[in-house]
Design a protein around this motif. Sequence first.
Motif, PDB file in Angstrom:
ATOM      1  N   VAL A 116       0.847  -1.188   0.000  1.00 43.06           N
ATOM      2  CA  VAL A 116       0.000   0.000   0.000  1.00 43.06           C
ATOM      3  C   VAL A 116       0.883   1.238   0.000  1.00 43.06           C
ATOM      4  O   VAL A 116       1.804   1.337   0.819  1.00 43.06           O
ATOM      5  N   LYS A 117       0.613   2.172  -0.908  1.00 45.27           N
ATOM      6  CA  LYS A 117       1.408   3.403  -0.964  1.00 45.27           C
ATOM      7  C   LYS A 117       0.509   4.623  -0.810  1.00 45.27           C
ATOM      8  O   LYS A 117      -0.567   4.687  -1.384  1.00 45.27           O
ATOM      9  N   GLY A 118       0.967   5.554   0.005  1.00 43.80           N
ATOM     10  CA  GLY A 118       0.229   6.797   0.198  1.00 43.80           C
ATOM     11  C   GLY A 118       1.002   7.959  -0.396  1.00 43.80           C
ATOM     12  O   GLY A 118       1.225   8.024  -1.599  1.00 43.80           O
ATOM     13  N   ALA A 119       1.471   8.865   0.457  1.00 42.42           N
ATOM     14  CA  ALA A 119       2.188  10.049  -0.006  1.00 42.42           C
ATOM     15  C   ALA A 119       3.581   9.675  -0.515  1.00 42.42           C
ATOM     16  O   ALA A 119       4.050   8.560  -0.334  1.00 42.42           O
ATOM     17  N   LYS A 120       4.226  10.654  -1.163  1.00 40.71           N
ATOM     18  CA  LYS A 120       5.570  10.463  -1.725  1.00 40.71           C
ATOM     19  C   LYS A 120       6.581  10.067  -0.660  1.00 40.71           C
ATOM     20  O   LYS A 120       7.515   9.335  -0.916  1.00 40.71           O
ATOM     21  N   SER A 121       6.432  10.626   0.529  1.00 37.57           N
ATOM     22  CA  SER A 121       7.371  10.323   1.607  1.00 37.57           C
ATOM     23  C   SER A 121       6.607  10.328   2.934  1.00 37.57           C
ATOM     24  O   SER A 121       5.445  10.726   2.979  1.00 37.57           O
ATOM     25  N   ASP A 122       7.271   9.874   3.996  1.00 39.44           N
ATOM     26  CA  ASP A 122       6.648   9.901   5.313  1.00 39.44           C
ATOM     27  C   ASP A 122       6.254  11.352   5.648  1.00 39.44           C
ATOM     28  O   ASP A 122       6.993  12.286   5.327  1.00 39.44           O
ATOM     29  N   LEU A 123       5.107  11.503   6.305  1.00 33.99           N
ATOM     30  CA  LEU A 123       4.640  12.853   6.654  1.00 33.99           C
ATOM     31  C   LEU A 123       4.591  13.015   8.165  1.00 33.99           C
ATOM     32  O   LEU A 123       4.537  12.042   8.909  1.00 33.99           O
ATOM     33  N   HIS A 124       4.563  14.286   8.615  1.00 33.50           N
ATOM     34  CA  HIS A 124       4.439  14.622  10.022  1.00 33.50           C
ATOM     35  C   HIS A 124       2.962  14.465  10.398  1.00 33.50           C
ATOM     36  O   HIS A 124       2.095  15.075   9.766  1.00 33.50           O
ATOM     37  N   SER A 125       2.692  13.648  11.424  1.00 31.42           N
ATOM     38  CA  SER A 125       1.288  13.362  11.752  1.00 31.42           C
ATOM     39  C   SER A 125       0.585  14.573  12.345  1.00 31.42           C
ATOM     40  O   SER A 125      -0.635  14.618  12.406  1.00 31.42           O
ATOM     41  N   GLY A 126       1.354  15.571  12.799  1.00 32.60           N
ATOM     42  CA  GLY A 126       0.729  16.790  13.293  1.00 32.60           C
ATOM     43  C   GLY A 126       0.259  17.656  12.141  1.00 32.60           C
ATOM     44  O   GLY A 126      -0.845  18.184  12.144  1.00 32.60           O
ATOM     45  N   LEU A 127       1.085  17.749  11.112  1.00 33.71           N
ATOM     46  CA  LEU A 127       0.756  18.624   9.986  1.00 33.71           C
ATOM     47  C   LEU A 127      -0.313  18.027   9.089  1.00 33.71           C
ATOM     48  O   LEU A 127      -1.171  18.734   8.585  1.00 33.71           O
ATOM     49  N   TYR A 128      -0.252  16.684   8.863  1.00 28.31           N
ATOM     50  CA  TYR A 128      -1.161  16.086   7.878  1.00 28.31           C
ATOM     51  C   TYR A 128      -2.087  15.020   8.451  1.00 28.31           C
ATOM     52  O   TYR A 128      -2.955  14.514   7.756  1.00 28.31           O
ATOM     53  N   GLY A 129      -1.870  14.658   9.722  1.00 25.27           N
ATOM     54  CA  GLY A 129      -2.706  13.618  10.328  1.00 25.27           C
ATOM     55  C   GLY A 129      -4.170  14.015  10.295  1.00 25.27           C
ATOM     56  O   GLY A 129      -4.520  15.109  10.726  1.00 25.27           O
ATOM     57  N   GLY A 130      -5.005  13.144   9.752  1.00 21.65           N
ATOM     58  CA  GLY A 130      -6.427  13.431   9.676  1.00 21.65           C
ATOM     59  C   GLY A 130      -6.864  13.850   8.293  1.00 21.65           C
ATOM     60  O   GLY A 130      -8.047  13.822   7.983  1.00 21.65           O
ATOM     61  N   ALA A 131      -5.899  14.235   7.431  1.00 17.66           N
ATOM     62  CA  ALA A 131      -6.267  14.755   6.112  1.00 17.66           C
ATOM     63  C   ALA A 131      -5.767  13.876   4.975  1.00 17.66           C
ATOM     64  O   ALA A 131      -6.187  14.037   3.840  1.00 17.66           O
TER      65      ALA A 131
END
Lengths: 458, 458
Positions: free
Chosen positions: A206-221
């Motif tokens: 399973v692939k999501g965004a291009k790279s790991d993201l900060h869960s504070g900035l993008y978590g939930g969206a």
Amino acid sequence: MSERYQQYFSANRDHHLNELKELLAIPSISALSEHKGDMQRASQWIADSLKKAGMDNVQIMPTKGHPVVYGEWLKAEGKPTVLIYGHYDVQPVDPMELWDSPPFEAVIRDEKIYARGSSDDKGQVLMHIKALEAILHNEGTLPLNFKFCIEGEEEIASPHLAEFVEEHKDLLAANVLVISDTPMLEKGRPAICTGLRGLCGLQIDVKGAKSDLHSGLYGGAVQNPIHALVHILDTMRNPDGQITVEGFYDKVVPVSESEREEYRALGIDEERIRQELGVPAFFGEKGYSLLERTWIRPTLEINGIYGGFQGEGIKTVLPAEAHAKVTCRLVPDQNPDEILELIRKHVEKHTPPGVTVSVSFFDRGRPFSTPIDHPAIQAAGRAYEKVYGVPVAYNRMGGSIPVVETMGRILDTPVVLMGFALPSENFHAPNEHFHLENFDKGLLTLCEYWFELERSLS
Amino acid sequence: MSERYQQYFSANRDHHLNELKELLAIPSISALSEHKGDMQRASQWIADSLKKAGMDNVQIMPTKGHPVVYGEWLKAEGKPTVLIYGHYDVQPVDPMELWDSPPFEAVIRDEKIYARGSSDDKGQVLMHIKALEAILHNEGTLPLNFKFCIEGEEEIASPHLAEFVEEHKDLLAANVLVISDTPMLEKGRPAICTGLRGLCGLQIDVKGAKSDLHSGLYGGAVQNPIHALVHILDTMRNPDGQITVEGFYDKVVPVSESEREEYRALGIDEERIRQELGVPAFFGEKGYSLLERTWIRPTLEINGIYGGFQGEGIKTVLPAEAHAKVTCRLVPDQNPDEILELIRKHVEKHTPPGVTVSVSFFDRGRPFSTPIDHPAIQAAGRAYEKVYGVPVAYNRMGGSIPVVETMGRILDTPVVLMGFALPSENFHAPNEHFHLENFDKGLLTLCEYWFELERSLS
């Protein structure tokens, strides 16, 4: 006939055991290339033994890997033909320090012979040769026609056997395929294995965004690939332990009530097994017993899962990908390719928005079974009972030995799995051994079987 | 007043920037013990600067870690008191090779000052000192009472600040807490951050059998810990992106329609963000926009999952255990301890038979918000608009800075987060910089603010 053969085997016991020790002395480890010479020596030893027993047309036949030893006796005109399959290769011996005696210097302690290959499968191969030798010696003839196909790559998953059998279909043609490479139920309780499960495996990425993201900035969206993966996987099974992949059970052939009764009659001590495994409770498909769940029902198991942070503590990452590995054990008439395709469709259907998912397929092996009431099975049952004095257990195994199904299918023969090893004899482990009680009784059982089989197939 | 102060700051610009360069030259990296002396030097520099500006009772106060610098001006009798919080410590500078100029030798290029700490947070701390110095110089007095609390451990998660604030509650008592350590929306668009999400984290450990099992022998009869784990996790969220842990949303304070309208008015380019992240689509809680999902709604994210085989290909193992790490971002008035307990109960309730599950708790931080219509917030908005000529953006941040909530709660003050950095200024990264445009406008904004605040609190 029993008494005469008992006397014959008693008189020849030392001689037979010395021959077995000779064969066990050859370190024919198929997995290790430095043993290539030993593979040649072992195949030659088998060929010589077949000739000595009275087999004709004995050949050491090349494959792309280790050779197959062939031999035949086809003078029972108008009678059915039995193909005996076995293997002369053995597992590696590591860890050496756990062996109480050298793995390739067979010793007899306490009426057991200790050596690598003693039970799996050299001891049982030699029993087949010696049983036919005994009948020829005592009767001057055999009740059926016989062919031997003794391969050298079973312990490395028989990579060339299907091709070999396909190429030599006519040479190997037979009415029954007999294999002695499965265990008895326990000491004193012979078993005929009438089914093995098939196998198919796949990986889900399973692939999501291009790279790991900060869960504070993008978590939930942004869809979290681990959430997506656990959702996909969780939709594959319901709380009753049933697999909910559409069509998964469609081709499962129901097992007869009488066969299920056989399993109940085995009187397995489930509580002892539960304690050994250390699980708080068993869990499986509703409506089936422990044995049924592992022998006659298909499964879907997640063998591995990984994604995101695995270190100590917490990392507030929204990972870019997540992965799982899944295998299914299959039962007749499930087809591994079809099941893989059903799972692929299921994954596609249950993929939530915001991620892309890919599925790759791995190993495939078909399930196998021979009906308990098949005459060749019933004849084997009678032979065991005559010698061991107890009714035989008709069991199945939850594991997969794809070569059994492959040979049976290509040659279009029923398969009789009648083994003489005990589950406790350390196959693939240090201190492999073979109980001589079953060497002795096994020789008699095989002799009985050929006469029983001749009668039931005539 | 504006013109007079513009002239004052113009006349003193070089002088102020030279002072900033001096402060930026001190490598006060709180995370690295070899910089302990630099931490002392930086705190001394701040103390001296406060004294020079006219602050009284300036102290370098010890903590169990790096010291806090305190200073006050309390001569505005009968007027409210403002506490200004900031930090003199900076992040490490690795990887050094990516800096275009040495991190502790500030240089001005293209009207930006480049150095570690320029925007986070030394530049903004100095602006607060220089703004009060300017008012004292021009008016001979200040419109409000002021206290400074400049700590040295913000970049290592303020391990001793809560204790310090608790111990010096009376000394630090104030009516408003002002912090300049958050970014503007973008160049030319000032922002007041009115909320930060809280945080709680936990690990879920699922255990099945004593050791890994062969999936052929036991598959289908024993609960697979990975299956159990994916089930537990999948029950935590529904297809609409809502968290289904019972009681999870109970204490969430609804955000007013007018505040949501403010967010819509910001005109975020969602398609550009989607492309930057490389996701096929956004996914989040139904009924909320991208900004709302990350600013005003709580989340539950799986940050890591692992169990069983992770190598190449397939291994037919039924693993003995499986693990997951989960964090939640929280919004007012969710309590991290309560949320952890709700999740623990949820896990317990949804654990399928055949495994044991344990839950361990990690980090906790409470959410924070100040109402947009609070007089201290509105006064800041007017000050920004006077200087920047555009309406201020009222935003929130999805991340967590627990110290903000902690100070506000212990001191029982509203918090005003009015920052002057830009999101693109490489905080925590090589080539950190600060736009001098915002240094200049920020000084004016702060001066405007204190007068506005005096008027609105009177």
